[in-house]
Design a protein around this motif. Structure first.
Motif, PDB file in Angstrom:
ATOM      1  N   LEU A  66      -5.956   9.083  20.213  1.00  0.00           N
ATOM      2  CA  LEU A  66      -5.208   8.943  18.969  1.00  0.00           C
ATOM      3  C   LEU A  66      -5.146  10.224  18.135  1.00  0.00           C
ATOM      4  N   PRO A  67      -6.224  11.043  18.068  1.00  0.00           N
ATOM      5  CA  PRO A  67      -6.130  12.282  17.279  1.00  0.00           C
ATOM      6  C   PRO A  67      -4.993  13.201  17.697  1.00  0.00           C
ATOM      7  N   GLN A  68      -4.556  13.120  18.959  1.00  0.00           N
ATOM      8  CA  GLN A  68      -3.462  13.971  19.425  1.00  0.00           C
ATOM      9  C   GLN A  68      -2.107  13.508  18.902  1.00  0.00           C
ATOM     10  N   HIS A  69      -2.060  12.317  18.288  1.00  0.00           N
ATOM     11  CA  HIS A  69      -0.784  11.752  17.850  1.00  0.00           C
ATOM     12  C   HIS A  69      -0.708  11.545  16.341  1.00  0.00           C
ATOM     13  N   LEU A  70      -1.737  11.964  15.611  1.00  0.00           N
ATOM     14  CA  LEU A  70      -1.761  11.694  14.180  1.00  0.00           C
ATOM     15  C   LEU A  70      -0.752  12.518  13.389  1.00  0.00           C
ATOM     16  N   ASP A  71      -0.148  13.528  14.026  1.00  0.00           N
ATOM     17  CA  ASP A  71       0.894  14.277  13.331  1.00  0.00           C
ATOM     18  C   ASP A  71       2.083  13.378  13.003  1.00  0.00           C
ATOM     19  N   ALA A  72       2.300  12.335  13.834  1.00  0.00           N
ATOM     20  CA  ALA A  72       3.364  11.381  13.541  1.00  0.00           C
ATOM     21  C   ALA A  72       3.060  10.610  12.273  1.00  0.00           C
ATOM     22  N   VAL A  73       1.792  10.344  12.010  1.00  0.00           N
ATOM     23  CA  VAL A  73       1.381   9.664  10.780  1.00  0.00           C
ATOM     24  C   VAL A  73       1.645  10.553   9.578  1.00  0.00           C
ATOM     25  N   VAL A  74       1.353  11.847   9.736  1.00  0.00           N
ATOM     26  CA  VAL A  74       1.577  12.811   8.654  1.00  0.00           C
ATOM     27  C   VAL A  74       3.047  12.822   8.254  1.00  0.00           C
ATOM     28  N   GLU A  75       3.909  12.849   9.260  1.00  0.00           N
ATOM     29  CA  GLU A  75       5.349  12.889   8.970  1.00  0.00           C
ATOM     30  C   GLU A  75       5.824  11.579   8.363  1.00  0.00           C
ATOM     31  N   TYR A  76       5.345  10.467   8.912  1.00  0.00           N
ATOM     32  CA  TYR A  76       5.780   9.156   8.434  1.00  0.00           C
ATOM     33  C   TYR A  76       5.406   8.944   6.971  1.00  0.00           C
TER      34      TYR A  76
ATOM     35  N   ARG B  29       7.438  16.416  19.813  1.00  0.00           N
ATOM     36  CA  ARG B  29       6.908  17.232  18.735  1.00  0.00           C
ATOM     37  C   ARG B  29       6.504  18.604  19.253  1.00  0.00           C
ATOM     38  N   HIS B  30       6.676  19.616  18.424  1.00  0.00           N
ATOM     39  CA  HIS B  30       6.297  20.978  18.795  1.00  0.00           C
ATOM     40  C   HIS B  30       4.775  21.065  18.892  1.00  0.00           C
ATOM     41  N   PRO B  31       4.234  21.686  19.962  1.00  0.00           N
ATOM     42  CA  PRO B  31       2.775  21.692  20.144  1.00  0.00           C
ATOM     43  C   PRO B  31       2.019  22.495  19.101  1.00  0.00           C
ATOM     44  N   LYS B  32       2.651  23.471  18.473  1.00  0.00           N
ATOM     45  CA  LYS B  32       1.968  24.312  17.489  1.00  0.00           C
ATOM     46  C   LYS B  32       2.447  24.037  16.066  1.00  0.00           C
ATOM     47  N   GLU B  33       3.753  24.005  15.866  1.00  0.00           N
ATOM     48  CA  GLU B  33       4.316  23.725  14.548  1.00  0.00           C
ATOM     49  C   GLU B  33       4.551  22.223  14.466  1.00  0.00           C
TER      50      GLU B  33
ATOM     51  N   ALA C 106       1.518  18.310  35.768  1.00  0.00           N
ATOM     52  CA  ALA C 106       1.953  17.107  35.054  1.00  0.00           C
ATOM     53  C   ALA C 106       2.276  17.451  33.608  1.00  0.00           C
ATOM     54  N   LEU C 107       3.136  16.635  33.011  1.00  0.00           N
ATOM     55  CA  LEU C 107       3.528  16.861  31.626  1.00  0.00           C
ATOM     56  C   LEU C 107       2.350  16.610  30.695  1.00  0.00           C
ATOM     57  N   SER C 108       2.156  17.531  29.759  1.00  0.00           N
ATOM     58  CA  SER C 108       1.125  17.343  28.743  1.00  0.00           C
ATOM     59  C   SER C 108       1.661  16.427  27.656  1.00  0.00           C
ATOM     60  N   TYR C 109       0.778  16.035  26.713  1.00  0.00           N
ATOM     61  CA  TYR C 109       1.202  15.125  25.657  1.00  0.00           C
ATOM     62  C   TYR C 109       2.330  15.734  24.809  1.00  0.00           C
ATOM     63  N   SER C 110       2.244  17.041  24.555  1.00  0.00           N
ATOM     64  CA  SER C 110       3.258  17.683  23.726  1.00  0.00           C
ATOM     65  C   SER C 110       4.576  17.833  24.453  1.00  0.00           C
ATOM     66  N   GLN C 111       4.590  17.637  25.783  1.00  0.00           N
ATOM     67  CA  GLN C 111       5.824  17.782  26.554  1.00  0.00           C
ATOM     68  C   GLN C 111       6.501  16.447  26.808  1.00  0.00           C
ATOM     69  N   ARG C 112       5.805  15.342  26.566  1.00  0.00           N
ATOM     70  CA  ARG C 112       6.380  14.038  26.848  1.00  0.00           C
ATOM     71  C   ARG C 112       7.310  13.638  25.717  1.00  0.00           C
ATOM     72  N   GLY C 113       8.587  13.725  25.968  1.00  0.00           N
ATOM     73  CA  GLY C 113       9.549  13.429  24.923  1.00  0.00           C
ATOM     74  C   GLY C 113      10.165  12.056  25.065  1.00  0.00           C
ATOM     75  N   ARG C 114      11.048  11.750  24.120  1.00  0.00           N
ATOM     76  CA  ARG C 114      11.795  10.501  24.140  1.00  0.00           C
ATOM     77  C   ARG C 114      13.273  10.847  24.194  1.00  0.00           C
ATOM     78  N   ARG C 115      13.987  10.068  24.952  1.00  0.00           N
ATOM     79  CA  ARG C 115      15.390  10.374  25.200  1.00  0.00           C
ATOM     80  C   ARG C 115      16.203  10.342  23.914  1.00  0.00           C
ATOM     81  N   ALA C 116      17.065  11.343  23.751  1.00  0.00           N
ATOM     82  CA  ALA C 116      17.915  11.455  22.565  1.00  0.00           C
ATOM     83  C   ALA C 116      19.331  11.798  23.009  1.00  0.00           C
TER      84      ALA C 116
END
Length: 529
Positions: A136-146, A356-360, A401-411
């Protein structure tokens, strides 16, 4: 790959045939000589000699062909194994996409109201609370934005357990979905966890969430209203709902004032009338800022702070649920206009994946298509025009294999440039999905960013826009929102297609006039109310 194997096999066949033909001619000549040599022998001896020569010829041919046959057989086995693996991966990805598309009642804020976590092999048959504690800590940036928070939060094990017990954790396995309520539940590789963003925000920011909303007399343009919903034209610079750093001056504050003082259809369910007891001046419209109202806004979707245009807000619980499902099931059509640096092209379909961008961490970016990545053909850009052309970047079979920062959602975005003056363009964009910063990321990835976008645009051009026109925001406008039916009303009245349009803000309209002189005549509703 199959074509290459066929070509190699044909070359091998030609070479082998030539060698065999040469051997045959050589042994046939020898056979003739031997026959002549043994002309004095009996017919039985001559027959025996010819049979021996034919055996030697066959042995030579088999000797020449055997290594290549073995090699080709090995290559074909490897190819077949690889094809089976790719087919299996394709089926898994297709199944996962079907699962994602089936999410409806769980989402409340379009498609960005949950965090998605895939279970990697190292966490196979592991307790779900331990998995969340690690991933979960790898995904908390989504919480920050939300939540528009200023700092990244931390999650304790007890908070994770409480999140599970409160039914904010959903697990997908193939076509099955279930709400997890036991922290000891063990997950398996291939499953996907979905966590409710509103639930996480309530858990992490309980002491920061307002319990009431202060009505503020902020002018807003009402495009449509009834007892169940209200459609507004959000101005530039306005945040949609209160959050850290923006407790006042939001669209929710403005709606709280309007709905309790001026609405001919009443305030709706979310502005509890019991809160007005003792504050009758609210209903008289004398001073709407002297009371507070319970914090239950019916926000269905959002627009960025600098973006203007059409927004729908629910006034009742039934409307909120129905509109949320319509957004999640992609039954709402949204069209935008943007001023771009450069020409994005005509009738262009941009279909790729955004993560999401892995650094920014406040930025998004285009990432490889996981399907093509799995088959060894990842792409960083996938822009298809009416001619079917596509820019692709092949990756080798040995790609990691794709890392967490590389796994995107179709747009998916449909872009059509309406005017271009050689430097700037006016583009119409229809979005099929609702990813974070989708239009801004797609146009940046195409090399034609939104004019004035300080996050994805060009700094020199943005300075020029600010200096010459006094504009310091992305020139992006939500022009039209279309519902195929009313979210609540039934019968003939509810079946009517609803289309809401908002004119551009003055700063964007003035610049569009310069780029697109014919615009006011061709699309008058885009420039004037």
């Amino acid at each position: 790959m199959g074509l290459l194997v066929l070509v190699v096999f044909q070359i091998f066949f030609i070479v082998s045939s030539s060698l065999c033909l040469g051997c045959y001619r050589y042994y046939n000549t020898r056979n003739s000589l031997f026959v002549s040599h043994f002309s004095g022998c009996s017919d039985q001896q001559n027959t025996r000699n010819q049979y021996r020569i034919r055996q030697q010829y066959a042995s030579v041919c088999c000797f020449l062909a055997r290594p290549n046959i073995r090699k080709l057989s090995l290559e074909l086995e490897q190819i077949e194994a690889r094809e089976k693996a790719l087919l299996l991966e394709e089926e898994q990805l297709k199944l996962k996409e079907e699962n994602l598309n089936s999410i409806d009642e769980y989402t409340s804020l379009e498609e960005e109201s949950f965090i998605e976590i895939d279970i990697p092999p190292e966490f196979d048959n592991t307790r779900i609370d331990l998995v969340l504690d690690a991933l979960l800590p790898q995904h908390l940036d989504a919480v920050v934005e939300y939540f528009d928070a200023t700092t990244t939060p931390t999650f304790s094990r007890s908070q994770i357990a409480d999140l599970i017990q409160r039914k904010h954790v959903l697990l997908y396995t193939k076509n099955k979905k279930e709400i997890i309520t036991r922290k000891s539940f063990k997950v398996q590789t291939g499953q996907t966890i979905f966590l409710s963003l509103p639930g996480i925000v309530d858990q992490l920011y309980a002491n920061q969430l307002p319990t009431t909303i202060l009505p503020e007399n902020i002018p807003i343009q009402i495009l449509y209203e009834d007892e169940y919903m209200i459609i507004v034209n959000k101005p530039a610079g306005m945040v949609v709902h209160p959050a850290a750093g923006n407790w006042n001056g939001t669209l929710v504050n403005a709606l709280a004032y309007y709905l309790t003082t001026s609405s001919p259809f009443g305030p709706g369910e979310f502005l509890n009338s019991s809160a007005l007891s003792g504050h009758e001046e609210l209903m008289d419209g004398i001073t709407g800022e002297s009371a507070v109202i319970p914090y239950r806004p019916g926000i269905v979707h959002r627009l960025d702070k600098g973006t203007t245009g059409v927004m729908v807000v629910a006034k009742t619980t039934a409307a909120l649920q129905a509109l949320s499902e319509m957004f999640a099931q992609r039954k709402v059509k949204k069209t935008y206009f943007a001023v771009t640096i450069g020409n994005p092209g005509s009738r262009v379909v941009i279909d790729n994946y955004i993560a999401r961008h892995p650094k920014e961490r406040q930025k998004m970016r285009v990432v490889p298509d996981p399907k093509q990545f799995a088959s060894g053909l990842g792409r960083s850009v996938s822009s298809t025009s009416t001619t079917g052309s596509e820019v692709a970047m092949p990756l080798s079979f040995s790609s990691p294999a794709l890392s967490y920062s590389q796994r995107g959602r179709r747009a998916i975005s449909h872009v059509d440039t309406r005017a271009f003056d050689g430097k700037l363009g006016v583009a119409e964009i229809r979005i099929q999905t609702g990813r974070t910063h989708q239009i801004r990321v797609h146009l940046q990835d195409r090399g034609t960013p939104v004019y004035g976008d300080d996050c994805y645009g060009l700094a020199d051009w943005n300075k020029k826009l600010s200096k010459q026109h006094g504009v310091s925001r992305p020139l992006l406008h939500a022009y039209q929102l279309e519902l195929d039916h009313h979210p609540v009303l039934t019968g003939e009245e509810g079946k009517i297609n609803l289309r809401f349009r908002a004119p551009m803000a003055e700063d964007m309209a003035l610049l569009a006039d310069i780029i697109w002189p014919e615009g006011r005549a061709e699309r008058p509703e885009l420039f004037t109310p």
